[in-house]
Design an enzyme around this catalytic site. Structure first.
Site, PDB file in Angstrom:
ATOM      1  N   HIS A 223       0.418   2.139   1.288  1.00 58.06           N
ATOM      2  CA  HIS A 223       0.863   0.902   0.658  1.00 58.06           C
ATOM      3  C   HIS A 223       2.307   0.979   0.155  1.00 58.06           C
ATOM      4  CE1 HIS A 223       1.158  -2.176  -2.518  1.00 58.06           C
ATOM      5  NE2 HIS A 223       0.183  -2.804  -1.882  1.00 58.06           N
ATOM      6  N   ASP A 224       3.177   0.184   0.778  1.00 59.66           N
ATOM      7  CA  ASP A 224       4.548  -0.058   0.287  1.00 59.66           C
ATOM      8  C   ASP A 224       5.379   1.207   0.081  1.00 59.66           C
ATOM      9  OD1 ASP A 224       3.788  -2.687   0.281  1.00 59.66           O
ATOM     10  OD2 ASP A 224       4.185  -3.053  -1.831  1.00 59.66           O
TER      11      ASP A 224
ATOM     12  N   LYS B 227       4.066  -7.518   4.302  1.00 58.36           N
ATOM     13  CA  LYS B 227       3.549  -7.652   2.933  1.00 58.36           C
ATOM     14  C   LYS B 227       4.237  -8.830   2.243  1.00 58.36           C
ATOM     15  CE  LYS B 227       1.089  -5.825  -0.495  1.00 58.36           C
ATOM     16  NZ  LYS B 227       1.864  -5.147  -1.509  1.00 58.36           N
TER      17      LYS B 227
END
Length: 284
Positions: free
Chosen positions: A36-37, A123
């Site tokens: 994630h990110d 995202k």
């Protein structure tokens, strides 16, 4: 308005974890990994050469290697570096222009760069499910478990875990493969997940292999009958390690290295000998 400058803190260890309300078993054939990110922009708030971020990246890289060896699909989230005001909407009010001001920092950290067969999701909001095909893709793959690691624990990672739970996808938050603004916010994210939406685990809980030689030693010592501690080159059989325990270890480690069996472990039954076998790159 923007993300503040961040400082390292002690990552949680097993003794720090909140009590899980559920004890879901991790099942690789049902799981997917979400990184994630982990983009340069978000990591740069810790500055260069952050020991904490280096450890988080190393733990995620271990998870990624294991998942690929097990056929577990790997997903990434990454914000685009060109976002219109309509796309960012309230994010502008909360965090400012973000990557729009730093388009050169859009890439995922080099040590975790996606492969061609990985799934990179655009995202748009805190949750990885928002405006993305994540849910549909997981259903098509027959996957209903989601391993979550990355940044930031109390924002996108926590929101994604809660969103997964509401979609009947079991989230596993990996405590030492996450990073956050502060340790307090990191622990808050873990506590909420453990009590409301998922299971909190350590990297080692999901992997049959020890992460380093020290962890291999810690795994083996309780299996010995002799109270003396062997050196790394000593024969573990001489310290009371029996064949049943060796076969049990072989079965566990064969999940990653298909060529490990009782015979291969018995050739050099020492910490150094076994680490040489376990530290190899797993074959697909």
């Amino acid at each position: 308005m923007t993300i503040p400058k961040l400082a390292d803190y002690a990552l949680p260890d097993a003794a720090d974890l909140p009590q899980n309300k559920v004890q879901w078993a991790f099942e690789p054939p049902r799981a997917a990994l979400l990184i994630h990110d982990m983009q340069d922009y978000f990591l740069n708030f810790w500055g260069e050469n952050s020991p904490m971020i280096q450890q988080v990246v190393e733990n995620i890289a271990c998870l990624r290697r294991y998942c690929k060896a097990q056929g577990v699909p790997v997903f990434y989230t990454a914000q685009p570096n060109e976002q219109s005001d309509a796309d960012r909407a309230l994010l502008n009010d909360m965090w400012g222009p973000g990557l729009n001001k730093h388009p050169e920092q859009q890439k995922v950290a080099a040590a975790l760069a996606p492969d061609a067969d990985d799934h990179v999701l655009v995202k748009w909001r805190y949750s990885a499910f928002h405006r993305s095909p994540l849910e549909e893709t997981l259903h098509e793959m027959g996957r209903d478990q989601l391993i979550i690691c990355g940044v930031y624990a109390h924002i996108g990672c926590l929101t994604t875990a809660t969103d997964a739970f509401m979609r009947n996808i079991k989230p596993f938050m990996v405590a030492d493969a996450l990073a956050d603004f502060t340790r307090e916010e990191h622990m808050m994210a873990l506590t909420y997940t453990a009590g409301r939406s998922g299971r909190v685990v350590m990297t080692r809980d999901l992997m049959p292999l020890p992460l380093d030689k020290a962890e291999l030693r810690a795994m083996v010592l309780p299996l010995l009958e002799d109270d003396d501690q062997p050196e790394d080159d000593d024969n573990l059989i001489d310290y009371g390690l029996d064949s049943v325990r060796v076969m049990t270890l072989a079965a566990r480690w064969r999940q990653v290295h298909a060529d490990i069996d009782f015979v291969s472990l018995a050739k050099d039954p020492s910490i150094n000998g076994w680490w040489a076998l376990l530290s190899r790159e797993p074959q697909p």
